[in-house]
Design a protein around this motif. Structure first.
Motif, PDB file in Angstrom:
ATOM      1  N   VAL A 126      -6.723   1.594   5.478  1.00 42.18           N
ATOM      2  CA  VAL A 126      -7.527   2.398   4.925  1.00 42.18           C
ATOM      3  C   VAL A 126      -7.864   4.069   5.825  1.00 42.18           C
ATOM      4  O   VAL A 126      -7.247   4.979   5.373  1.00 42.18           O
ATOM      5  CB  VAL A 126      -7.770   2.877   3.258  1.00 42.18           C
ATOM      6  N   ALA A 127      -8.368   3.997   6.668  1.00 42.90           N
ATOM      7  CA  ALA A 127      -9.325   5.393   7.234  1.00 42.90           C
ATOM      8  C   ALA A 127      -7.754   5.385   7.944  1.00 42.90           C
ATOM      9  O   ALA A 127      -7.651   6.930   8.241  1.00 42.90           O
ATOM     10  CB  ALA A 127     -10.120   4.902   8.290  1.00 42.90           C
ATOM     11  N   ALA A 128      -6.987   4.000   8.882  1.00 42.79           N
ATOM     12  CA  ALA A 128      -6.318   5.001   9.649  1.00 42.79           C
ATOM     13  C   ALA A 128      -5.062   5.627   8.967  1.00 42.79           C
ATOM     14  O   ALA A 128      -4.488   7.054   9.393  1.00 42.79           O
ATOM     15  CB  ALA A 128      -5.202   3.894  10.098  1.00 42.79           C
ATOM     16  N   ALA A 129      -4.516   5.179   7.990  1.00 42.41           N
ATOM     17  CA  ALA A 129      -3.714   6.027   7.094  1.00 42.41           C
ATOM     18  C   ALA A 129      -3.970   7.391   6.489  1.00 42.41           C
ATOM     19  O   ALA A 129      -2.819   7.786   6.498  1.00 42.41           O
ATOM     20  CB  ALA A 129      -3.557   4.665   5.335  1.00 42.41           C
ATOM     21  N   ARG A 130      -5.065   7.606   6.348  1.00 40.50           N
ATOM     22  CA  ARG A 130      -5.427   8.866   5.871  1.00 40.50           C
ATOM     23  C   ARG A 130      -5.491   9.724   6.975  1.00 40.50           C
ATOM     24  O   ARG A 130      -5.898  11.145   6.528  1.00 40.50           O
ATOM     25  CB  ARG A 130      -7.400   8.586   5.138  1.00 40.50           C
ATOM     26  N   THR A 131      -5.461   9.382   8.158  1.00 33.48           N
ATOM     27  CA  THR A 131      -5.294  10.680   9.627  1.00 33.48           C
ATOM     28  C   THR A 131      -3.780  11.350   9.311  1.00 33.48           C
ATOM     29  O   THR A 131      -3.300  12.141   9.579  1.00 33.48           O
ATOM     30  CB  THR A 131      -5.288   9.437  10.608  1.00 33.48           C
ATOM     31  N   GLY A 132      -2.728  10.461   8.044  1.00 38.46           N
ATOM     32  CA  GLY A 132      -1.481  11.303   8.380  1.00 38.46           C
ATOM     33  C   GLY A 132      -0.608  10.982   9.470  1.00 38.46           C
ATOM     34  O   GLY A 132       0.728  11.555   8.984  1.00 38.46           O
ATOM     35  N   LYS A 133      -1.476  10.465  10.339  1.00 41.15           N
ATOM     36  CA  LYS A 133      -0.168  10.009  11.205  1.00 41.15           C
ATOM     37  C   LYS A 133       0.266   8.290  11.313  1.00 41.15           C
ATOM     38  O   LYS A 133       0.644   8.007  10.944  1.00 41.15           O
ATOM     39  CB  LYS A 133      -1.327  10.084  12.834  1.00 41.15           C
ATOM     40  N   ILE A 134       2.014   8.423  12.307  1.00 40.22           N
ATOM     41  CA  ILE A 134       2.118   6.896  12.421  1.00 40.22           C
ATOM     42  C   ILE A 134       1.448   5.801  12.528  1.00 40.22           C
ATOM     43  O   ILE A 134       0.716   6.309  13.838  1.00 40.22           O
ATOM     44  CB  ILE A 134       3.582   7.034  13.229  1.00 40.22           C
ATOM     45  N   ILE A 135       1.176   4.259  12.033  1.00 43.29           N
ATOM     46  CA  ILE A 135       0.716   3.924  12.531  1.00 43.29           C
ATOM     47  C   ILE A 135       0.829   2.481  12.347  1.00 43.29           C
ATOM     48  O   ILE A 135       1.888   1.796  11.917  1.00 43.29           O
ATOM     49  CB  ILE A 135      -0.538   3.473  10.754  1.00 43.29           C
ATOM     50  N   ASN A 136       0.664   1.874  13.404  1.00 37.92           N
ATOM     51  CA  ASN A 136       1.509   1.027  14.086  1.00 37.92           C
ATOM     52  C   ASN A 136       0.052  -0.008  13.781  1.00 37.92           C
ATOM     53  O   ASN A 136      -0.011  -0.596  14.833  1.00 37.92           O
ATOM     54  CB  ASN A 136       1.913   1.059  15.638  1.00 37.92           C
ATOM     55  N   VAL A 137       1.170  -1.560  13.684  1.00 39.07           N
ATOM     56  CA  VAL A 137       0.233  -2.538  13.210  1.00 39.07           C
ATOM     57  C   VAL A 137       0.545  -3.506  13.482  1.00 39.07           C
ATOM     58  O   VAL A 137       1.755  -4.128  13.663  1.00 39.07           O
ATOM     59  CB  VAL A 137      -0.244  -2.887  11.977  1.00 39.07           C
ATOM     60  N   LYS A 138       0.203  -4.066  14.526  1.00 37.45           N
ATOM     61  CA  LYS A 138       0.416  -5.399  15.197  1.00 37.45           C
ATOM     62  C   LYS A 138       0.808  -6.647  14.451  1.00 37.45           C
ATOM     63  O   LYS A 138      -0.643  -7.316  13.801  1.00 37.45           O
ATOM     64  CB  LYS A 138      -0.024  -5.523  16.569  1.00 37.45           C
ATOM     65  N   LYS A 139       1.227  -7.239  13.777  1.00 38.48           N
ATOM     66  CA  LYS A 139       1.203  -8.729  13.178  1.00 38.48           C
ATOM     67  C   LYS A 139       0.267  -9.553  14.032  1.00 38.48           C
ATOM     68  O   LYS A 139       0.659 -10.454  15.733  1.00 38.48           O
ATOM     69  CB  LYS A 139       2.412  -9.589  13.781  1.00 38.48           C
ATOM     70  N   GLY A 140      -0.735 -10.146  13.336  1.00 35.17           N
ATOM     71  CA  GLY A 140      -1.448 -10.768  13.574  1.00 35.17           C
ATOM     72  C   GLY A 140      -0.664 -12.289  14.097  1.00 35.17           C
ATOM     73  O   GLY A 140      -0.184 -12.590  13.952  1.00 35.17           O
ATOM     74  N   GLN A 141      -1.605 -13.003  15.162  1.00 40.94           N
ATOM     75  CA  GLN A 141      -1.303 -14.010  15.674  1.00 40.94           C
ATOM     76  C   GLN A 141      -1.100 -15.344  14.941  1.00 40.94           C
ATOM     77  O   GLN A 141      -0.333 -16.086  14.663  1.00 40.94           O
ATOM     78  CB  GLN A 141      -1.945 -14.598  17.284  1.00 40.94           C
ATOM     79  N   PHE A 142      -1.871 -15.163  13.879  1.00 37.53           N
ATOM     80  CA  PHE A 142      -2.236 -16.012  12.686  1.00 37.53           C
ATOM     81  C   PHE A 142      -1.202 -15.637  11.576  1.00 37.53           C
ATOM     82  O   PHE A 142      -1.692 -16.907  10.547  1.00 37.53           O
ATOM     83  CB  PHE A 142      -3.341 -16.289  12.936  1.00 37.53           C
TER      84      PHE A 142
END
Length: 275
Positions: A126-142
């Motif tokens: 949520v905090a990352a999203a609110r920056t308005g920047k592109i968000i790159n999320v790495k899929k968890g190994q699990f």
């Protein structure tokens, strides 16, 4: 065709655009090293016509050992990344590990990366999203690739649709990872561009006791396979002397070999996207 996310007037992820290369050292070891790598990568990618984003971590908060090097930290690390951005005219990215880092990171970074281990941390997303920047999320190994739908929903419902998802291998027994290339297709079906993290996919987590091992010799082959499946970006770690790198050396590519490794990947990407 997956949606297009535009970073600037030169770089776009998705659509039918050429793959974007996200590359740099695993960790900011020094300003001089970062400048050396950024300069060489800018030269190589300009020569090969590859859109380029520089990546380096300011804090490796998930090291195997408490005694491992972690990097310069948030303030100094962002200062160095800001210099790289201005000196080489390239976008920059790094990972955040705590929601309190998001605001400061968003003032410098063009893309905010969420580590695989933290991909389900709601407050961080949520905090990352609110920056308005592109968000790159790495899929968890699990996680299964279809489980990333919930991550996408968290980001979108926090007001940000500029989302990238990264495949970086899945846990396969103890101290091993395996890559299922179907994952790239499955995550693309969530209508977000996908990144293939080639160097982390060949890690041997905890394989050296107090540090992670790896098999960098497999990186070119997996990268070509990902290009054949259809990737929107390729993530690799590079270093002038990987065996002396302070983080992720065993799975990091040699800087002076990166051009030859990239050439066939560019050709495969062009062929796939021309079909």
């Amino acid at each position: 065709m997956v949606k297009e996310i535009r970073l600037n007037d030169r770089i776009a992820f998705g659509g039918n655009n050429p793959f974007v290369l996200v590359a740099g050292p695993c960790m900011i070891e020094s300003e001089d090293l970062v400048f050396e790598i950024a300069g060489k990568m800018k030269e190589v990618t300009s020569k090969l016509g590859i859109p380029y984003v520089f990546k380096a971590s300011f804090d490796k908060a998930n090291r195997s050992s408490i005694h491992s090097e972690r990097g310069p930290g948030l303030e100094k690390g962002l200062e160095i990344l800001s210099k790289v951005k201005k000196e080489f005219d390239v976008p920059v990215t790094s990972d955040i590990h705590d929601y309190t880092q998001a605001e400061a990171a968003g003032k410098v970074l063009d893309i905010i990366q969420i580590p695989a281990f933290l991909c389900r941390q709601t407050d961080l997303l949520v905090a990352a999203a609110r920056t308005g920047k592109i968000i790159n999320v790495k899929k968890g190994q699990f996680l299964a690739p279809w489980d990333m739908k919930n991550v996408v929903v968290k980001l979108k419902e926090s007001g940000n649709e500029n989302i990238l998802l990264t495949e970086r291998g899945s846990t396969f027994g103890y101290n091993n990872l395996v890559v299922d290339m179907r994952s790239l297709i499955t995550m693309r079906e969530l209508d977000v561009p996908v990144v293939f993290d080639a160097t982390h996919s060949v890690q041997i987590p905890g394989g050296q006791g107090t540090s992670t091992g790896g098999k960098r010799e497999f990186v070119p082959y997996l990268s070509r396979a990902a290009a054949g499946v259809g990737m929107d970006a390729l993530f690799t770690e590079v270093h002038p002397n990987p065996d002396q790198a302070l983080s992720d050396g065993p799975n990091t590519l040699k800087l002076d070999e990166i051009e030859e490794i990239l050439k066939p990947i560019v050709e495969i990407d062009r062929l796939v996207k021309s079909l």
